[in-house]
Each structure stands twice: as C-alpha cells, then as structure tokens.
Scaffold this active site. Structure first.
Site, PDB file in Angstrom:
ATOM      1  N   GLU A 325     -30.523  10.540  41.932  1.00 14.02           N
ATOM      2  CA  GLU A 325     -31.732  10.399  42.743  1.00 14.02           C
ATOM      3  C   GLU A 325     -32.727   9.505  42.015  1.00 14.02           C
ATOM      4  OE1 GLU A 325     -32.207  14.477  45.305  1.00 14.02           O
ATOM      5  OE2 GLU A 325     -33.224  14.392  43.385  1.00 14.02           O
ATOM      6  N   CYS A 326     -33.190   8.456  42.661  1.00  9.79           N
ATOM      7  CA  CYS A 326     -34.228   7.570  42.145  1.00  9.79           C
ATOM      8  C   CYS A 326     -33.869   7.088  40.741  1.00  9.79           C
ATOM      9  CB  CYS A 326     -35.591   8.235  42.208  1.00  9.79           C
ATOM     10  SG  CYS A 326     -36.965   7.056  42.155  1.00  9.79           S
ATOM     11  N   GLY A 327     -34.480   7.612  39.702  1.00  5.24           N
ATOM     12  CA  GLY A 327     -34.145   7.185  38.355  1.00  5.24           C
ATOM     13  C   GLY A 327     -32.685   7.406  38.020  1.00  5.24           C
TER      14      GLY A 327
END
Length: 436
Positions: A325-327
C-alpha cells in the site's frame, strides 16, 4: 457505550492535537480507562493516541465505512470509562459527495455518536471576534451536541478577559484558556506529524501537555460534559486476508488502519512483523506478505542495499501473494527516485517507477473496483480507502489492479498494479463494501 467527547476546531493548525494528547493523558492519570478515536482517515494520529492513553485508537469514517463496520469499531470502547475523539481538519470539513454513511466530517461523527464537541479556537490576532466564529460553528448544525470552547494561544490576561467577554455574550461555555507556548508543537514532515515511534521523548512530551492542560483547563467540566448514544449490537471487524501474515513494520513501513489489524488479531490470524530497514525477509512460513505505507522515500538508499529483504521477498512472491500500500507499493516497484534525484533500485516485483524528486500532492478518498484479486478481496469487489502522498509515477507498465475513482466518482490514474502474485495500490484500504 461509554460517554464521550469530540475534540475539534475551525481549521487545521489550531492546536487540537496538543489538547487531545494532553486530555487523554490527564484522564488516564486520573484513573479512567480512556478510549481514543480519530474521526476521518488518518494513520499517524492513532499511534500518538495509544502513547497518551495506553489504549489502541480507532478511526471512525462516515464516507468509507458502512453501518456494520462503524458499529464494530465503536464497540472497541467496551470497558472504557470515557471516549475521546479527535477531529480531522475543521469541524464541518468533508467531501462533496455522500459516502456510505455521510460526507466524512467530524461533526457527523459527533452527531452519530452523541459526543459533545469541545471546539479549540486559536484566538491569536482577535479577541471578542473569536466568539462570532465559535457561535457560527455552534449554530451551523443545530442538532450538534456542544460542550464549549477552549481558547488557545492567548497572549495576555487582558486578551483573555476580552475574549471571555465575547464568549459570555454569545452564551458559550469556556472550558479553558491556553497561553501561547511555542515549545508545545509536535515535529512534522511532508505527511503531517512525524511517526510516534520516531519522537525522541514522546512520553515526556505528552506528560508536559497533560500538566499544561491541568493548569489551564477545567478537566472536571470536560468530564462532566461527556455524553453518548446507545448503539446497535456490533458486527465483526474485517476478516484477515490470510492466516499467517508477514507484515513490514519499521520507520519506513507503518501506516495501517488499526481496525484492520485488530480484526485480523480477533479472527486468530498470526501477525509476523519483519523490518526491511533491518534487512529482514518475510517469515518463510507466512501465507501472505503485506507492506504497509510509510516513508520509503526517506530510506530509499537503505532499502536498495537491503539484499536479504529484497531476495527474500522475491523468493516469497514466487509461490504466495505479496501486497503493498502506497509506500509499500513503491518499494515493490522497479525504482524510486529520491529527493536528490538519485534512482534507487527497489524490489522489482512490479514495474512501477516513482519519483520523490518530482513531487506532486495526492490526497483524497478512493473507491476501487478490482479487476483482479488482491489478498482478501475477489475481482469485482468494491474497496474504499484513502490516498495521501507526494510521489509522482514515472512508469506503471503492469496491468491495472482496479478502476479507481475519487470521492465524487471521477476516475484517477493511480489504478494500482498486478503482476503474478504481487499487487499494489496507492490508497490505504479502509473497508470493503458489502453488497446490497
């Protein structure tokens, strides 16, 4: 359901987090079991709440959560003596298009739970005029339960007298007056506050906030103002996407919504933490590897050099699912360009290349309908989450994981990616919609 309060403000930057943390600690010091909540999508503040209250904090989000999940999260207050929630942005700020329960504002959360609002107002640069602002916030939603105001950043005794006079004329209780203190601000970076685990002496700072509030705020009056509604019997929290979940957890990867982890634990899943920054690979006995969001852009060189982590994750992905997720999504990609413009090689399980040198602000709710399966969700499932980062996509060659739109239904280009057993999204998962 324990009675509670909503700590909110007319806007961000008024000092409500200082008030929130100080109040949580002061109530806990008085022997109360305090249940913290955060209204809206935020994965940093709940860790500070835990440090202040000694009890896990949970998000309540009217746009992203249906009734069942809302009630399951509210039920985490079982056994508490009082609930204290921190609002997001300004009291009435939300989105323009209604979500599963509402528009996502802190005022809606307060009305739904029956929690009176404590409005923290920055009175610097004004005196009696602050009462007009507070009165407008009090009257804008007549059904809103309202406890009173805390006046923050008061410059002098004369300033306090004038501001109190305005509040008295408006008929608004003053629960406290906080003088200006430049040393009370928490350190921040590009996504808001630094992470709680990074604060050099967080417990001492929170103890200082509590002492500051005891000196200048009527804690007894705040406790007496707490109220709440009875809620229906709760549903269950979200089920785990696997039985044994290896989850990245360190200063680069830490952003996961607490209700998800609590649901996984409650259902009997084994959570197996590992640290990419310490060059650790996921447990080979795990069924799933999950890389949360965080700050890989601040540690890109260290991640690029973490050979055991990278090789171990590649080996894991040959036979089992991996999700970021994201990072975590950025770390699963082929490369990440840091703020100096240097390309750092990432794990390479996806073709994604992102740049933190070319910063672009991405913020908002996301609704995603899956094209392909991801851990815990089948194709066609509708997920709700939130995206918040400053990275720019330079390359995204893999198949799109989902059809993604913002809160108003407009499509967004950050579709996520899928390649073999590996999936990734730029949004942080909050909920999966229940079919009607």
């Amino acid at each position: 359901m324990a009675d509670g309060l909503m700590i909110s403000a007319p806007a961000s930057g008024t000092g409500k987090t200082t008030v929130m943390l100080g109040l949580l600690r002061a109530l806990a010091e008085d022997g109360l079991k305090v249940q913290p909540f955060k209204s809206g999508p935020d994965y940093i503040d709940p860790a500070f709440h835990l440090a202040a209250a000694g009890r896990h904090s949970f998000n309540l989000d009217g746009w992203a959560m249906g009734d069942g999940l809302w009630q399951a999260i509210a039920a985490q207050a079982a056994g508490a003596d009082i609930c204290v929630a921190e609002g997001s942005m300004g009291l009435y700020d939300g989105v323009a298009t209604k979500g599963l329960r509402g528009f996502g504002s802190s005022a809606e959360t307060a009305v739904s739970m029956g929690w009176p609002v404590v409005l923290v107002i920055d009175v610097s640069g004004q005196a009696q005029s602050a009462a007009a602002t507070a009165l407008g916030f009090r009257q804008y939603m007549p059904e809103l339960p309202f406890a009173g105001v805390i006046l923050n950043r008061c410059a002098s005794p004369r300033h306090e007298r004038l501001t109190r006079a305005g509040m008295e004329r408006a008929g608004l209780p003053v629960l406290g007056v906080l003088p200006r203190r430049g040393d009370l601000a928490l350190p921040e970076r590009h996504l808001g506050l630094i992470q709680a685990v990074e604060h050099p002496d967080l417990d001492k700072a929170i103890a200082g906030y509590a002492a500051f509030l005891r000196e200048h705020v009527d804690i007894g009056a705040i406790r007496a103002a707490a109220r709440g509604h009875a809620l229906p019997a709760p549903s269950a929290l979200p089920r785990p996407p696997a039985q044994r979940i290896a989850i990245a957890r360190d200063a680069a990867f830490s952003f996961t919504y607490p209700h998800l982890l609590e649901g996984w634990h409650a259902a009997g899943a084994e959570i197996l933490p590992f640290s990419p920054l310490a060059d650790e690979a996921p447990d080979p006995e795990a069924d799933l590897a999950w890389l949360p969001g965080g700050y890989p852009e601040l540690h890109a060189g260290q991640l690029a050099a973490a050979r055991t982590f990278r090789d171990g994750l590649r080996s894991f992905a040959q036979t089992r699912p991996v999700h970021g997720e994201c990072g975590g999504y950025m770390a699963l990609g082929a490369g990440l360009i840091d703020k100096e413009g240097t390309r750092q090689e990432m794990v390479g399980l996806l073709g994604l290349v992102t740049s933190y040198e070319k910063r672009k602000f991405h913020l908002g709710y996301r609704r995603a309908v899956l094209n392909a399966p991801m851990p815990g969700s089948a194709p066609g499932a509708a997920l709700r989450g939130h995206e918040f980062h400053y990275s720019t996509i330079l390359e995204q060659p893999d198949s799109p994981l989902a059809r993604v739109s913002d809160a108003d239904g407009a499509p967004v280009p950050e579709t996520g990616s899928v390649r073999g057993n590996v999936t990734g999204t730029f949004f942080h998962l909050i909920s999966q919609e229940t079919p009607s």
